[in-house]
Scaffold this motif. Structure first.
Motif, mmCIF file in Angstrom:
data_model
loop_
_atom_site.group_PDB
_atom_site.id
_atom_site.type_symbol
_atom_site.label_atom_id
_atom_site.label_comp_id
_atom_site.label_asym_id
_atom_site.label_seq_id
_atom_site.Cartn_x
_atom_site.Cartn_y
_atom_site.Cartn_z
ATOM 1 N N ASP A 8 0.835 -1.202 0.000
ATOM 2 C CA ASP A 8 0.000 0.000 0.000
ATOM 3 C C ASP A 8 0.870 1.252 0.000
ATOM 4 O OD1 ASP A 8 -2.579 -1.247 0.110
ATOM 5 O OD2 ASP A 8 -2.180 -1.734 2.217
ATOM 6 N N THR A 9 0.382 2.286 -0.668
ATOM 7 C CA THR A 9 1.108 3.556 -0.697
ATOM 8 C C THR A 9 0.689 4.424 0.482
ATOM 9 O OG1 THR A 9 -0.586 4.542 -2.114
ATOM 10 C CG2 THR A 9 1.316 3.516 -3.204
ATOM 11 N N CYS A 10 1.544 5.354 0.820
ATOM 12 C CA CYS A 10 1.246 6.283 1.906
ATOM 13 C C CYS A 10 0.195 7.285 1.431
ATOM 14 C CB CYS A 10 2.515 7.011 2.331
ATOM 15 S SG CYS A 10 2.278 8.121 3.740
ATOM 16 N N PRO A 11 -0.880 7.490 2.187
ATOM 17 C CA PRO A 11 -1.903 8.453 1.772
ATOM 18 C C PRO A 11 -1.330 9.861 1.627
ATOM 19 C CG PRO A 11 -2.692 7.079 3.574
ATOM 20 C CD PRO A 11 -1.225 6.807 3.440
ATOM 21 N N GLU A 12 -1.875 10.585 0.675
ATOM 22 C CA GLU A 12 -1.425 11.954 0.443
ATOM 23 C C GLU A 12 -1.683 12.805 1.676
ATOM 24 O OE1 GLU A 12 -2.274 15.622 -2.719
ATOM 25 O OE2 GLU A 12 -3.051 13.602 -3.086
ATOM 26 N N LYS A 13 -0.728 13.641 2.009
ATOM 27 C CA LYS A 13 -0.847 14.481 3.199
ATOM 28 C C LYS A 13 -1.819 15.628 2.944
ATOM 29 C CE LYS A 13 3.743 13.299 4.913
ATOM 30 N NZ LYS A 13 3.971 12.243 3.914
ATOM 31 N N THR A 14 -2.556 15.999 3.986
ATOM 32 C CA THR A 14 -3.580 17.034 3.871
ATOM 33 C C THR A 14 -3.213 18.309 4.622
ATOM 34 O OG1 THR A 14 -4.769 16.282 5.840
ATOM 35 C CG2 THR A 14 -5.343 15.229 3.738
ATOM 36 N N GLY A 15 -2.124 18.273 5.380
ATOM 37 C CA GLY A 15 -1.748 19.424 6.199
ATOM 38 C C GLY A 15 -2.163 19.284 7.651
ATOM 39 N N LYS A 16 -3.069 18.333 7.930
ATOM 40 C CA LYS A 16 -3.462 18.078 9.315
ATOM 41 C C LYS A 16 -2.363 17.316 10.048
ATOM 42 C CE LYS A 16 -8.530 17.670 9.270
ATOM 43 N NZ LYS A 16 -9.648 16.721 9.536
ATOM 44 N N LEU A 17 -2.384 17.423 11.364
ATOM 45 C CA LEU A 17 -1.550 16.538 12.163
ATOM 46 C C LEU A 17 -1.964 15.104 11.853
ATOM 47 C CD1 LEU A 17 -0.458 16.880 15.810
ATOM 48 C CD2 LEU A 17 -1.622 14.793 15.120
ATOM 49 N N ARG A 18 -0.987 14.234 11.721
ATOM 50 C CA ARG A 18 -1.262 12.835 11.373
ATOM 51 C C ARG A 18 -0.681 11.918 12.437
ATOM 52 N NH1 ARG A 18 0.087 10.355 5.464
ATOM 53 N NH2 ARG A 18 -1.790 11.595 5.016
ATOM 54 N N ILE A 19 -1.459 10.917 12.816
ATOM 55 C CA ILE A 19 -0.948 9.867 13.690
ATOM 56 C C ILE A 19 -0.964 8.551 12.921
ATOM 57 C CG2 ILE A 19 -3.237 9.522 14.756
ATOM 58 C CD1 ILE A 19 -1.710 8.579 17.293
#
Length: 240
Positions: A10-21
């Motif tokens: 699986d690929t890493c989901p595209e970042k949205t600018g939110k904090l990610r955990i």
């Protein structure tokens, strides 16, 4: 965003600018950070990781291959204690006591809690007989029984120490169902029993806690060396 558990291909989901955990739904160490996110109402997205078959890009974020990981503005923080301290200190009201002595004592109890988790795992994985392991687990909790003076370790409001302890206290119910014996008893740990009820009443705990039966589904697979169903009932997970 609350993804299903991503695996090697699986690929890493595209970042949205939110904090990610980066998390795993049944991981107690990740649950510590998730509790703080929900308690502080920090907007975030959750990328769940299949820890049995990890994506290569995940190992680039944390070479140790463990959850949780916090990512914000290309800053990466991993290891449970570091993630929790960051969230506790950097967002909204601090969950770390301002008084120097109290802060140091709480750090001491956070570090010492590994003794509790070790004895929990000894019983869970049948490394010791319950006639030996259960008293040892209770004894490891007695310093915390002596320390708490109010609803929470922080007084009337929970602090980092409360959230550090909770995921394993939640999982004591699994031991109790498996072994047929209470971990915390009124005659030995009455204040911690009251504390447990106060924690259960917190909105953040209500949001993300799992019932013993859910933990059992995951843990029974682990105990049999089978692949856990990481995504069991994931569609009902809350999203902030």
């Amino acid at each position: 965003m609350n993804t299903k558990h991503l695996s090697e291909n699986d690929t890493c989901p595209e970042k949205t600018g939110k904090l990610r955990i980066y998390s795993m739904r049944f991981c107690p160490f990740a649950q510590r950070a998730r509790l703080i996110l929900w308690h502080k109402r920090i907007q975030h997205e959750t990328v769940n990781i299949n820890l049995t078959n990890k994506p290569k890009w995940f190992l680039q974020l944390n070479p140790n291959g463990a959850t949780p990981i916090i990512e914000k503005d290309n800053i990466i923080i991993y290891e449970s204690s570091a993630c929790c301290e960051y969230l506790a200190e950097m967002y909204a009201k601090s969950l770390i006591p301002s008084d120097g002595l109290t802060r140091v004592r709480h750090r001491m109890f956070i570090d010492a809690f590994s003794s509790v988790t070790g004895k929990y795992h000894d019983l869970l994985f049948s490394r010791v007989d319950k006639s030996v392991g259960m008293p040892a687990l209770r004894n490891s909790l007695k310093p915390y029984e002596a320390e708490i003076k109010d609803k929470f370790f922080g007084g009337s409001e929970p602090v980092l120490l409360d959230f550090h302890m909770w995921p394993f206290i939640e999982r004591f119910a699994v031991l109790e169902k498996t072994l047929g014996e209470k971990v915390m008893t009124e005659d030995e740990l009455p204040k911690l029993i009251k504390w447990r009820k106060n924690m259960e009443d917190l909105d953040c705990v209500k949001k993300i806690r799992k019932e013993p039966e859910e933990h059992m589904i995951y843990l029974s697979a682990r105990l049999k060396n089978e692949l856990p169903d990481y995504d069991h009932d994931i569609e009902n997970d809350p999203v902030l």
